[in-house]
Motif scaffolding. Sequence first.
Motif, short mmCIF file in Angstrom:
data_model
loop_
_atom_site.label_atom_id
_atom_site.label_comp_id
_atom_site.label_asym_id
_atom_site.label_seq_id
_atom_site.Cartn_x
_atom_site.Cartn_y
_atom_site.Cartn_z
N VAL A 51 0.85 -1.19 0.00
CA VAL A 51 0.00 0.00 0.00
C VAL A 51 0.89 1.24 0.00
N PRO A 52 0.74 2.14 -0.95
CA PRO A 52 1.65 3.30 -1.03
C PRO A 52 1.69 4.16 0.22
N MET A 86 -0.59 4.93 13.55
CA MET A 86 -1.34 5.47 12.43
C MET A 86 -2.84 5.31 12.68
N ASP A 87 -3.59 6.33 12.34
CA ASP A 87 -5.05 6.30 12.44
C ASP A 87 -5.60 5.96 11.06
N ALA A 88 -5.84 4.68 10.84
CA ALA A 88 -6.28 4.21 9.53
C ALA A 88 -7.26 3.07 9.70
N THR A 89 -7.98 2.80 8.62
CA THR A 89 -8.99 1.74 8.59
C THR A 89 -8.84 0.94 7.31
N LYS A 113 -6.85 6.48 5.42
CA LYS A 113 -6.02 7.12 6.43
C LYS A 113 -6.71 8.39 6.87
N HIS A 114 -7.15 8.41 8.15
CA HIS A 114 -8.03 9.47 8.62
C HIS A 114 -7.31 10.79 8.89
N THR A 136 -4.87 12.24 7.29
CA THR A 136 -4.66 13.00 6.04
C THR A 136 -5.84 12.89 5.08
N GLU A 137 -6.86 12.18 5.48
CA GLU A 137 -8.06 11.99 4.67
C GLU A 137 -7.73 11.44 3.28
N THR A 138 -6.81 10.47 3.25
CA THR A 138 -6.47 9.80 2.00
C THR A 138 -7.15 8.44 1.97
N GLU A 139 -7.57 8.04 0.79
CA GLU A 139 -8.27 6.77 0.62
C GLU A 139 -7.75 6.09 -0.63
N GLU A 140 -7.40 4.82 -0.50
CA GLU A 140 -6.84 4.05 -1.61
C GLU A 140 -7.59 2.73 -1.73
#
Length: 223
Positions: free
Chosen positions: A32-33, A47-50, A69-70, A72-76
């Motif tokens: 995952v990048p 890290m705050d991620a789901t 990733k909450h 930075t509000e990034t979603e992949e």
Amino acid sequence: MVFLRTTETNGACFIRTDQLDGETDWKLRLAVPATQKLDSNEELFSMDATVYAEKPQKDIHNFIGNFAKHDTETEESLGVENTVWAGTVVASGRLLGLVVYTGAETRSVMNNAAPRSKIGLLDLEINNLTKLLFLAVLGLTLVMMCLKGFGGPWYRYFFRFLLLFSYIIPISICLLSFLETFSFVILELAFVKLSFVSVNKHTLAITNRLVASPKCWFKKTPN
């Protein structure tokens, strides 16, 4: 397992899936990048991620997931190239991932089918013929009961007629399958015995040639 990080600098590694699908070629997997860019593995724990993963299924060539990733509000989106299934072997580098399927939910366990017993065509034909003959016996019994009537102890006459017409099903049908299996075993044992005898004769012939070989004479040297 969702592939998060690897020791390879390009964020990719190869895995072997021959124990899972029988293919010997190596498969390319991508980390995952968002997690590959981290400076160390310890940052994953803070890290705050789901991670969203689809429900367990048998298909090993498809996967639908999502990594969010909450902070930075990034979603992949995640695909099968971001996964490493149980039963595979890492062929290059080392990797770190998040386990999402365990036990009976893994692809390798879900694709394991229960072993089936092998039945020959002759056995299937005998079973079908026996079923047809039994239906014929049952039909004749019902016809005789209708002609006689169901008054009184009709169940006694029913079993009497059933026993009488049961001779329509010959016992030779059952014996035929047994004799086929028994003859096959006898032929196999005879073949193994003949092979053993031929090996013994060959060994005995070699031994006889060694015994019949000329003796070696030693010349006595003077003291």
